[in-house]
Design an enzyme around this catalytic site. Structure first.
Site: not given
Length: 764
Positions: A499-501, A504-505
């Site tokens: 998950y890559c903040p 946001f996905n």
């Protein structure tokens, strides 16, 4: 059951009484009120699934209780059934030493089938039933059937086998508990789902069936604090308003236990926290008496209510608007911060920015986050919002603004190609960012057809893999290898990476390649911007040469171009410094991703392997994290383990127990530096005191087919008829991609490609 259950038949009476899941079954608990916390504390539910060590302890105890059974032959037979000694059981039945339907003890009539069922001895159960054993025989203090005994401990395979051979799921024991009640009390979500799909869904039992005290399965699950079971029952339409004979709803009993996730599920489903029991107590009064006020308050706030149960005022009608405000805020904040540092004393600017940070955080938490839509049990926090993606977007936008309005006009004449390159990078970066934010990372469709779910459960039971590792309890689908459930997308993501903040996905099968292009362009864009800024600062120095000579050199920077930027355009200098700071974690992310791609693994798999290494040699208590109750000696399960196809990346026992994170720890993880250090250790080969390589994990990767093959698998789509440039630049549009040079469907990948042979192994 207690540890006496595998000793001798005469001990079962006390064992059954200790196991009772109905608190009112004991005389001393006949009239329990919430006024006395000690009484409530005595309402203990059944234990969760036993560990193998508990089985061993029971077997050892059985050897020391021979004196309890009058008939030594029957004792030997029952002990063999308990231990799964099929050879002895066959010898005694075939030798006519015992009759299969006359094998109960004289006190409580407990049969060999009962003992085999409660000890998860599928081979013995199979043999006894084949010899004509009565699957619905009643025994013990509660006159329970073997099906009841197996359900108490969540033994899915035994329950499945008994039901397929005539066991009646509608029968109740002397407590009035049927199969659904006992399954819920086992706290094994896999058994609960099995019963819901194969018994409740078919109409044999009602999901709201009540015991003699009026308690439904949902009420029991709420009291036990079993959030997984509560969620499953609610999805099957369990009624949250049904009360027991004392006027308690599931929310009342959930408040007694104080498990926040349970309370969140119930409140989100519409449970009434103002409803009173027969004694006139609502959830707030119960929470005060049971010291669970914090849990109730947390669940209320999460569900959009204040601590008194009244709706929190929402400033935005749509959650999208609240998310947009969160997303835009960092752009405004960064602009104000850089402007302050550019025009006022740095010490004063730091104080003001600190106050701005505090006010912004408070404002977003109080006025913006409450308008977010709630889904599931995860709290809405700033780290779970588009805030960090807004930080990246704000940085990108400010870089674009200062380049377009300040840097480019001064440098285009001398550096036209660099400025054109910068324009192209910015355009592609905005495009890729928007695409990644809104992209499908590779989500598997949720299964809603109960017949298809039943077939999936049946298939997994046949191969001994019906557990949470292979079956998604949220979407009711079989989990392919390399996949993971994402709470953000509420779906199983194929070839899940992380998950890559910053976008946001999630990053998975369908957007992983675009993500690599994105971070590579980001790093090249930062250094291109750096080069142009140096040229811009040099032009400023030439334009203000006389004034520059008067002001002298900068401390640390000397008389470099950067010193000129600090003196004549501090705002651009600060934007450049901020961008260069971002280049550090971007570079580490590129390094980590490159390493993992060359090794043929995802970031998620690398994390699991690191946890395995940390747990290696540690004295970790046994923990059935996957709710797996595959019987010992189950042939298909053994074959899969020997193949070593999908057990390598299993979760580590106890790995879900995380230490509290500090502020530094959060930044360390968000920037990906933890991965960078782990890769460095793996590459260098850090050794422990005994000389063993602590981070020697690459040999455990089942998808590492050599760096050349791994790179081709990642960068080339499986469409061999497409042009090479298209195969490299485009991401997979469907579920198919290369693995060891062979096209595989990642939505149905249940076995890995053989490392030695260029062909796909038998797909399940």
């Amino acid at each position: 059951m207690t540890n006496e259950l595998e000793s001798t038949p005469q001990s079962s009476a006390s064992a059954d009484r200790e196991q009772t899941c109905d608190p009112s079954n004991n005389d001393s608990q006949e009239d329990i009120s919430l006024g006395d916390p000690n009484d409530i504390a005595s309402l203990s539910s059944l234990k969760a699934i036993r560990s193998e060590s508990e089985d061993t302890n029971r077997n050892e105890q059985a050897d020391h209780n021979d004196e309890v059974e009058e008939d030594p032959l029957l004792t030997r037979y029952h002990t063999a059934c308990q231990k799964g000694d099929l050879a002895t059981v066959k010898e005694m039945i075939h030798g006519r030493l015992l009759e299969v339907n006359k094998d109960g003890d004289t006190v409580e009539h407990i049969t060999g089938l009962h003992w085999a069922s409660i000890n998860n001895r599928l081979s013995v159960v199979d043999f006894l039933i084949s010899q004509g054993a009565d699957v619905n025989s009643r025994a013990g203090a509660l006159h329970a059937t073997p099906l009841h005994w197996a359900a108490r401990y969540g033994y899915v395979y035994i329950v499945d086998f008994l039901l397929k051979h005539g066991a009646d799921p509608t029968l109740t024991d002397d407590q009035g508990f049927n199969l659904l009640h006992l399954s819920v009390n086992s706290s094994n979500i896999m058994l609960v789902l099995y019963v819901l799909f194969n018994v409740v869904s078919k109409g044999f039992l009602n999901v709201d069936c009540q015991d003699p005290k009026g308690r439904t399965s949902l009420l029991w699950a709420a009291y036990q604090g079993d959030s997984l079971t509560v969620a499953a029952l609610l999805k099957f339409g369990a009624n949250i308003k049904i009360t027991d004979t004392e006027g308690f709803t599931p929310l009342h009993w959930g408040t007694v236990k104080g498990q926040p996730h349970v309370l969140k599920y119930l409140i989100q489903d519409g449970a009434d926290f103002f409803q009173k029991t027969d004694t006139g107590k609502d959830c707030f009064a119960i929470a005060q008496e049971m010291n669970t006020v914090y849990s109730l308050r947390e669940a209320l706030i999460h569900s959009g209510f204040d601590s008194h149960g009244y709706p929190i005022k929402k400033r935005f009608k749509k959650s999208q608007h609240a998310r947009l405000v969160t997303f835009i805020t960092p752009f405004l904040f960064l602009g104000l911060a850089f402007a302050l540092f550019s025009h006022v004393n740095p010490l004063f600017a730091i104080i003001v920015i600190f106050l701005m940070t505090f006010a912004t955080k408070k404002g977003l938490n109080k006025f913006v986050l409450p308008s977010y839509g709630r889904m599931g049990i995860h709290n809405v926090t700033l780290l779970r919002s588009p805030l960090l993606s807004g930080v990246f977007f704000g940085t990108l936008l400010w870089v674009t603004i200062v380049w377009f309005f300040k840097v480019m006009p001064w440098t285009f004449a001398d550096e036209p190609y660099a400025n054109i390159l910068m324009l192209m990078i910015l355009l592609f970066e905005f495009y890729l960012f928007g695409r990644l934010v809104n992209s499908d990372p590779g989500c598997l469709p949720e299964e809603t057809d109960h017949e298809n779910v039943r077939q999936t459960i049946s298939d997994l039971l046949e191969i001994g893999k019906f557990d949470t590792k292979n079956f998604c309890i949220e979407t009711w689908t079989r989990k392919p290898l390399r996949s993971k459930f994402s709470s953000l997308n509420n779906a199983v993501v194929a070839r899940f990476d992380h998950y890559c903040p910053w976008i946001f996905n999630d990053v998975g099968l369908k957007n992983h390649k675009a993500f690599i292009f994105f971070i590579a362009l980001m790093e090249s864009g930062i250094f291109t911007f750096f080069a142009l800024c140096l040229e811009y600062f040099d032009e400023l120095e030439d334009a203000y040469e006389d004034e520059y000579q008067k002001q002298g050199k900068c401390f640390i920077l000397g008389d470099s171009d950067l010193c000129s930027g600090l003196k004549y355009d501090k705002f651009v200098f600060l934007i450049l410094s901020w961008a260069m700071l971002q280049s550090i974690w971007v570079a580490s992310l590129i390094f980590v991703q490159a390493f993992q791609i060359c090794k043929g693994m995802t970031n998620s798999e690398f994390n699991v392997l690191m946890k395995e290494n940390k747990a290696a040699g540690a004295n970790v208590l046994p923990f059935n994290e996957n709710f797996n109750t595959t019987p010992e000696g189950f042939a298909p399960s053994i074959e899969l383990d020997e193949d070593n196809n999908d057990t390598v990346l299993a979760p580590v026992p106890g790995s879900t127990l995380r230490k509290p994170r500090t502020c530094f720890g959060v930044c360390y993880a968000v920037t990906g530096m933890d991965q960078w250090f782990a890769v460095i250790k793996e590459t260098i080969g850090i050794k422990d005191g005994s000389g063993h390589n602590v981070y020697s994990i690459t040999s455990k990767i089942p998808t590492n087919y050599g760096w050349k093959r791994n790179l081709k698998d990642f960068w080339l789509t499986s469409d061999v008829n497409a042009p090479l440039w298209r195969r490299i630049l485009y991401s997979p549009t469907g579920s198919k991609a290369l693995l060891n040079g062979i096209e595989v469907d990642y939505f149905k990948l249940y076995k890995f490609t053989n490392k030695d042979v260029e062909q796909v192994s038998d797909m399940v």
